[in-house]
Design an enzyme around this catalytic site. Structure first.
Site, short mmCIF file in Angstrom:
data_model
loop_
_atom_site.label_atom_id
_atom_site.label_comp_id
_atom_site.label_asym_id
_atom_site.label_seq_id
_atom_site.Cartn_x
_atom_site.Cartn_y
_atom_site.Cartn_z
N THR A 132 1.64 67.03 58.76
CA THR A 132 0.56 66.50 58.88
C THR A 132 -0.61 67.21 58.08
O THR A 132 -0.40 68.81 58.09
CB THR A 132 -0.21 66.10 60.32
OG1 THR A 132 -1.70 65.85 60.23
CG2 THR A 132 0.06 67.51 61.12
N ASP A 133 -1.62 66.80 57.55
CA ASP A 133 -2.89 67.42 56.69
C ASP A 133 -3.42 68.32 57.78
O ASP A 133 -4.06 69.21 57.51
CB ASP A 133 -3.56 66.69 55.90
CG ASP A 133 -4.19 65.63 56.93
OD1 ASP A 133 -3.95 65.34 57.89
OD2 ASP A 133 -4.94 64.85 56.24
N GLU A 134 -3.51 67.94 59.15
CA GLU A 134 -4.33 68.66 60.14
C GLU A 134 -4.11 69.98 60.32
O GLU A 134 -4.63 70.78 60.86
CB GLU A 134 -4.26 67.88 61.49
CG GLU A 134 -4.73 66.55 61.38
CD GLU A 134 -5.06 65.89 62.77
OE1 GLU A 134 -5.17 66.49 63.72
OE2 GLU A 134 -5.36 64.71 62.72
N TYR A 158 -2.75 69.77 69.15
CA TYR A 158 -1.77 68.86 68.46
C TYR A 158 -1.44 69.54 67.00
O TYR A 158 -0.26 70.00 66.57
CB TYR A 158 -2.33 67.40 68.10
CG TYR A 158 -1.64 66.95 66.80
CD1 TYR A 158 -0.23 66.34 67.00
CD2 TYR A 158 -2.31 66.60 65.58
CE1 TYR A 158 0.38 65.75 65.79
CE2 TYR A 158 -1.63 65.79 64.81
CZ TYR A 158 -0.35 65.45 64.72
OH TYR A 158 0.43 64.91 63.59
N LYS A 162 2.14 71.20 65.44
CA LYS A 162 2.63 70.87 64.24
C LYS A 162 2.85 72.08 63.23
O LYS A 162 3.73 72.41 62.87
CB LYS A 162 1.92 69.68 63.56
CG LYS A 162 1.99 68.26 64.22
CD LYS A 162 3.42 67.92 64.48
CE LYS A 162 3.86 67.56 63.01
NZ LYS A 162 5.08 66.71 63.17
P1 NAD Z 1 4.01 58.11 67.02
O1 NAD Z 1 3.53 58.83 68.07
O2 NAD Z 1 4.02 56.54 66.65
O3 NAD Z 1 5.58 58.27 67.25
C1 NAD Z 1 6.60 59.22 67.69
C2 NAD Z 1 7.59 58.64 68.08
O4 NAD Z 1 8.54 60.06 68.46
C3 NAD Z 1 7.62 58.08 69.08
O5 NAD Z 1 8.80 56.89 68.90
C4 NAD Z 1 8.28 58.62 70.39
O6 NAD Z 1 9.08 58.15 71.35
C5 NAD Z 1 9.13 59.83 69.63
N1 NAD Z 1 9.12 61.03 70.55
C6 NAD Z 1 8.27 61.90 70.94
N2 NAD Z 1 8.70 62.88 71.59
C7 NAD Z 1 10.07 62.88 71.20
C8 NAD Z 1 11.44 63.74 71.52
N3 NAD Z 1 11.08 65.09 72.45
N4 NAD Z 1 12.38 63.32 71.16
C9 NAD Z 1 12.80 62.29 70.37
N5 NAD Z 1 11.79 61.51 70.09
C10 NAD Z 1 10.63 61.85 70.53
O7 NAD Z 1 3.87 59.13 65.69
P2 NAD Z 1 3.68 58.76 64.06
O8 NAD Z 1 2.25 58.27 63.88
O9 NAD Z 1 4.69 57.79 63.82
O10 NAD Z 1 3.81 60.21 63.44
C11 NAD Z 1 5.23 60.50 62.95
C12 NAD Z 1 5.25 61.99 62.55
O11 NAD Z 1 4.51 61.77 61.61
C13 NAD Z 1 4.76 62.74 63.62
O12 NAD Z 1 5.58 64.15 63.34
C14 NAD Z 1 3.31 63.17 63.17
O13 NAD Z 1 2.78 64.50 63.29
C15 NAD Z 1 3.40 62.92 61.62
N6 NAD Z 1 2.19 62.42 60.92
C16 NAD Z 1 1.30 61.28 61.42
C17 NAD Z 1 0.48 60.84 60.89
C18 NAD Z 1 -0.17 59.75 61.21
O14 NAD Z 1 -1.48 59.36 60.68
N7 NAD Z 1 -0.09 58.84 62.12
C19 NAD Z 1 -0.15 61.47 59.59
C20 NAD Z 1 0.92 62.65 59.10
C21 NAD Z 1 1.88 63.24 59.86
O1 DAU Z 2 -4.51 63.32 59.61
C1 DAU Z 2 -3.30 63.21 59.97
C2 DAU Z 2 -3.45 62.83 61.50
O2 DAU Z 2 -4.06 61.65 61.75
C3 DAU Z 2 -1.97 62.84 61.89
O3 DAU Z 2 -1.47 64.12 62.05
C4 DAU Z 2 -2.11 62.32 63.67
O4 DAU Z 2 -0.85 62.23 64.13
C5 DAU Z 2 -2.90 61.08 63.65
O5 DAU Z 2 -3.17 60.65 64.90
C6 DAU Z 2 -4.22 61.14 62.99
O6 DAU Z 2 -5.05 61.95 63.89
P1 DAU Z 2 -6.66 61.60 63.66
O7 DAU Z 2 -7.18 62.35 64.88
O8 DAU Z 2 -7.26 61.77 62.41
O9 DAU Z 2 -6.49 60.06 63.91
P2 DAU Z 2 -7.42 59.24 64.88
O10 DAU Z 2 -6.88 57.71 64.83
O11 DAU Z 2 -7.01 59.49 66.34
O12 DAU Z 2 -8.73 59.37 64.79
C7 DAU Z 2 -9.08 59.18 63.40
C8 DAU Z 2 -10.89 59.54 63.24
O13 DAU Z 2 -11.60 58.61 64.21
C9 DAU Z 2 -11.19 60.93 64.01
O14 DAU Z 2 -12.17 61.42 63.13
C10 DAU Z 2 -11.56 60.60 65.45
C11 DAU Z 2 -12.12 58.99 65.20
N1 DAU Z 2 -12.15 58.17 66.17
C12 DAU Z 2 -10.77 58.13 66.98
C13 DAU Z 2 -10.61 57.30 68.03
C14 DAU Z 2 -9.26 57.09 68.43
C15 DAU Z 2 -13.33 57.73 66.74
O15 DAU Z 2 -14.43 57.72 66.26
N2 DAU Z 2 -13.18 56.94 67.76
C16 DAU Z 2 -11.91 56.54 68.50
O16 DAU Z 2 -11.69 55.57 69.52
#
Ligand code: NAD
Ligand code: DAU
Length: 351
Positions: A132-134, A158, A162
């Protein structure tokens, strides 16, 4: 075949579905099926012999070793993680366990398998780690976007977990020669996104007549990418990425949170107007800010674009419209997630 970890989650499921739509190469999905893992995300693959789902933990080294020996994948793509920042603030333990210890055990199982492969397969093998970019921390308004050489400065449990996993992956390459690739992507949105995250939460709360919670002043900036563009980037990096390299993935779509809220509200006003004729924006409610809330993320994706020729297919405008429409077209998926019924399958199958 390939092994996909976390393939029942949001991005992993989109990746598996897209992979099998463009390849015939089989996929083994290994997923612990935590609250975030939803087998209904993969429902369209029921009966498809190219796909096998195994419930299990990436931290279970014996299980992973057994799966690798049995199926002999040419690549492992690691999506498995605890992914929600707010949950990591309330309970960091699971994040340390899965994202750090789990990744360590996965790397060790993969290293054992890879080191025993015949030369040709060993050379072709890839371990792609999805990150992730975080991990880069937070930007001010005028800072340049994150590049692959930006400092690693995570601010939440988190992102720290990562970042630690990214370091382990890097070290397994430099120390043991494991052929790894790492992608660091910005915020994804699209189908199958669990409604604890901002965009799906806005859609489902709007439709349910519930408040739309905006943290703090709503001026935090995220850089949004349609999930299928993230999947195409991962496929491209897997195909042609240079070993040991990190590739940033993003679509140059920086938006303030409050603008996202207004965009979703306006789309719903158009596509599913409220029965009382009032705009959805009336449901916006400012709430207490997230502790340590990162102010701005922005991804510089030029390395991926110039080296590997990747480009996103969607603009934010086309992607967000498709996303809102997907949630309107899939009320059963939404209601099963909201009622918890999506977990029944796990009980039935693994009781
Ligand atoms: P998600 O939470 O929707 O899915 C995570 C999946 O991993 C789930 O199916 C969960 O059951 C599985 N999991 C959790 N712990 C596990 C374990 N110990 N063993 C096997 N499976 C396990 O997450 P996502 O949003 O799909 O993100 C997927 C990946 O991409 C993550 O590594 C996250 O850090 C990364 N990522 C997410 C975003 C985003 O915006 N959602 C952006 C950049 C990177
Ligand atoms: O940047 C990549 C990341 O994006 C991933 O690595 C994470 O797995 C993914 O969850 C996401 O993280 P964020 O914290 O950016 O996503 P989230 O959807 O939780 O929140 C997006 C923005 O919105 C953040 O600034 C917090 C804000 N927010 C979020 C929620 C859930 C609100 O203002 N209200 C809300 O109820």
């Amino acid at each position: 075949m390939i092994l996909v970890t976390g393939g029942a989650g949001f991005i992993g499921a989109n990746f598996v579905l897209d992979w099998l739509a463009v390849h015939d190469e089989p996929v083994i999905t290994l997923d612990k099926l935590t609250y975030a893992g939803n087998v209904e995300n993969l429902q369209t693959l029921q009966g498809d012999t190219r796909h096998t789902l195994v419930q299990g933990d990436i931290g279970d080294r014996d299980l992973v070793a057994k799966l690798l020996a049995q199926h002999q994948p040419r690549a492992v793509i690691n999506f498995a993680a605890e992914s929600h920042v707010d949950r990591s603030i309330h309970g960091p333990g699971d994040f340390i366990q899965t994202n750090i210890v789990g990744t360590f055990n996965l790397l060790e199982a993969v290293r054992g398998y890879w080191s025993g492969l015949p030369a040709e397969q060993k050379e072709a093998f890839r371990f792609l780690h999805v990150s992730t970019d975080e991990v880069y921390g937070s930007l001010t308004k005028d800072d340049p976007a994150f590049t692959e050489s930006s400092h690693i400065e995570p601010n939440s449990p988190y992102s720290a977990s990562k970042a630690a996993s990214d370091h382990l992956v890097r070290a397994w390459h430099h120390t043991y020669g494991l052929p790894v690739l790492t992608t660091n992507c910005s915020n994804n949105y699209g189908p199958y996104h669990f409604p604890e995250k901002l965009i799906p939460l806005l859609i489902v709360n709007s439709l349910a007549g519930k408040p739309l919670p905006v943290y703090g002043d709503g001026q935090q900036i995220r850089d949004w990418l349609y999930v299928k563009d993230h999947c195409s980037a991962i496929r491209r990096v897997l195909e042609a990425g240079r070993l040991g390299e990190v590739y940033n993935v993003g679509g140059w779509n920086e938006k303030a949170n409050i603008d996202i809220v207004h965009t979703v509200c306006a789309l719903l006003d158009e596509l599913r107007p409220r029965a009382d004729g009032q705009p959805y924006k009336n449901q916006i409610t400012y709430v207490t800010d997230r502790p340590g809330h990162d102010r701005r993320y922005a991804i510089d994706a030029r390395k991926l674009e110039s080296e590997l020729g990747w480009k996103p297919a969607e603009t934010f405008e086309t992607g967000i419209r498709k996303t809102v429409q997907w949630y309107l077209d899939n009320p059963d998926w939404v209601s099963h997630v909201q009622s918890g019924a999506y977990r029944d399958w796990v009980q039935k199958q693994y009781a």
